[in-house]
Design a protein around this motif. Sequence first.
Motif, PDB file in Angstrom:
ATOM      1  N   ASN A   1       0.857  -1.190   0.000  1.00 22.49           N
ATOM      2  CA  ASN A   1       0.000   0.000   0.000  1.00 22.49           C
ATOM      3  C   ASN A   1       0.891   1.237   0.000  1.00 22.49           C
ATOM      4  O   ASN A   1       1.676   1.428   0.919  1.00 22.49           O
ATOM      5  CB  ASN A   1      -0.897  -0.008   1.240  1.00 22.49           C
ATOM      6  N   PRO A   2       0.840   2.114  -1.010  1.00 26.13           N
ATOM      7  CA  PRO A   2      -0.089   2.031  -2.145  1.00 26.13           C
ATOM      8  C   PRO A   2       0.309   0.940  -3.144  1.00 26.13           C
ATOM      9  O   PRO A   2       1.492   0.662  -3.313  1.00 26.13           O
ATOM     10  CB  PRO A   2       0.032   3.412  -2.797  1.00 26.13           C
TER      11      PRO A   2
ATOM     12  N   HIS B   1     -11.173   1.066   0.649  1.00 31.32           N
ATOM     13  CA  HIS B   1      -9.891   1.112   1.353  1.00 31.32           C
ATOM     14  C   HIS B   1      -8.682   0.704   0.509  1.00 31.32           C
ATOM     15  O   HIS B   1      -7.555   1.058   0.873  1.00 31.32           O
ATOM     16  CB  HIS B   1      -9.958   0.224   2.593  1.00 31.32           C
TER      17      HIS B   1
ATOM     18  N   ASN C   1      -8.480   3.039  -4.408  1.00 34.63           N
ATOM     19  CA  ASN C   1      -7.845   4.347  -4.645  1.00 34.63           C
ATOM     20  C   ASN C   1      -8.030   4.876  -6.067  1.00 34.63           C
ATOM     21  O   ASN C   1      -7.127   5.483  -6.650  1.00 34.63           O
ATOM     22  CB  ASN C   1      -6.350   4.273  -4.322  1.00 34.63           C
TER      23      ASN C   1
END
Length: 343
Positions: free
Chosen positions: A45-46, A145, A148
Amino acid sequence: MKLHHLSFFLLLAFLLSCSGKEEGNPSLPAPDYASSVYWYDLPDNPAPKAVDIFYVYPTLGTHPVDDEGNALLYTNINKQRERDAAHGNQAFNKTVYAADDFNFFAPYYRQMVLDVYYMDSAVVVEKAKLPETDITEAFEYYWKHFNNGRPFMLLAHSQGSQLLIELLKDHMTNEQRDQMVAAYLFGYQITKGDLEQYKHQLLPAQSEDDLGCIILYNSLTNIGAKSPLMAHSAVGINPLNWKTDTTFAPASLHKGLLKYNAETQQFDTIPHYTSTVLDQHYLICADVNPDECYQESLKELFPCGNLHFMDSYLYALNIKGNMYLRAQLFLKKEKEKSASLQN
């Protein structure tokens, strides 16, 4: 390509049994998708890639009874044996389809055991509500979550496809649909009634490069080998030539089947394995030996000549190439849209 614990199709064929019993419906705790325990191998993440895959695994429960011998309707995903079965399948699909090109998200869920599919169709619909709830909640958590704002593809086989078809019917917003590159849903059916009732939600693919569509097929060696679970599909596309009509696709178009080699614990690539042609929306693979994945104990649901257990790897390299093509077209379209808005 070295893969461990990946003989999921062997597990599917050899470990599932059919009792036809409905007693013993335990109240299993709902998965908490805020916990990484209920996700397979989340990406960094990301996430580093431009496009996601949201994957739902097929019926893989290896234990249709609990420790006291009572018949189960759903798998207990808190049991290690069930997680291990799902883990191997997820690992195969991540390695083959996501590889270095896509981010891969796959939730664990309370799936129906194979015994449920021997029950009346109305009972199956009712029992499917529990796993449908899990997958809907998992997708919503992914969307809020993990996504994105990236484009995504849906990928599934068998029960996984069944659940994602329900997600597309009733639980996806317009914003989410606009971000969907395509849905690769193998080994289940979309009926004529489904198409009439959900004509805006269920859009069958018509070519190799349309977007926001569903890529669906069921493989047989002959039309008489349809499963009663998937006997009324009004949707099918040929993954070798990307036609929806009866145009014959020669074996020269087949980029490769991935066949598990127990000695090397790898998947061998076998190109030009079969020709294909659509008949009544079903994919006929006359070159495949019908004994390749036939199991006598499962003949009521999957008669000899039904290639259901091969659907997810029989055309793996053709599917992988097509996923990349559609993803690149979607990204190009988004880039052009962005440039147009800036001018």
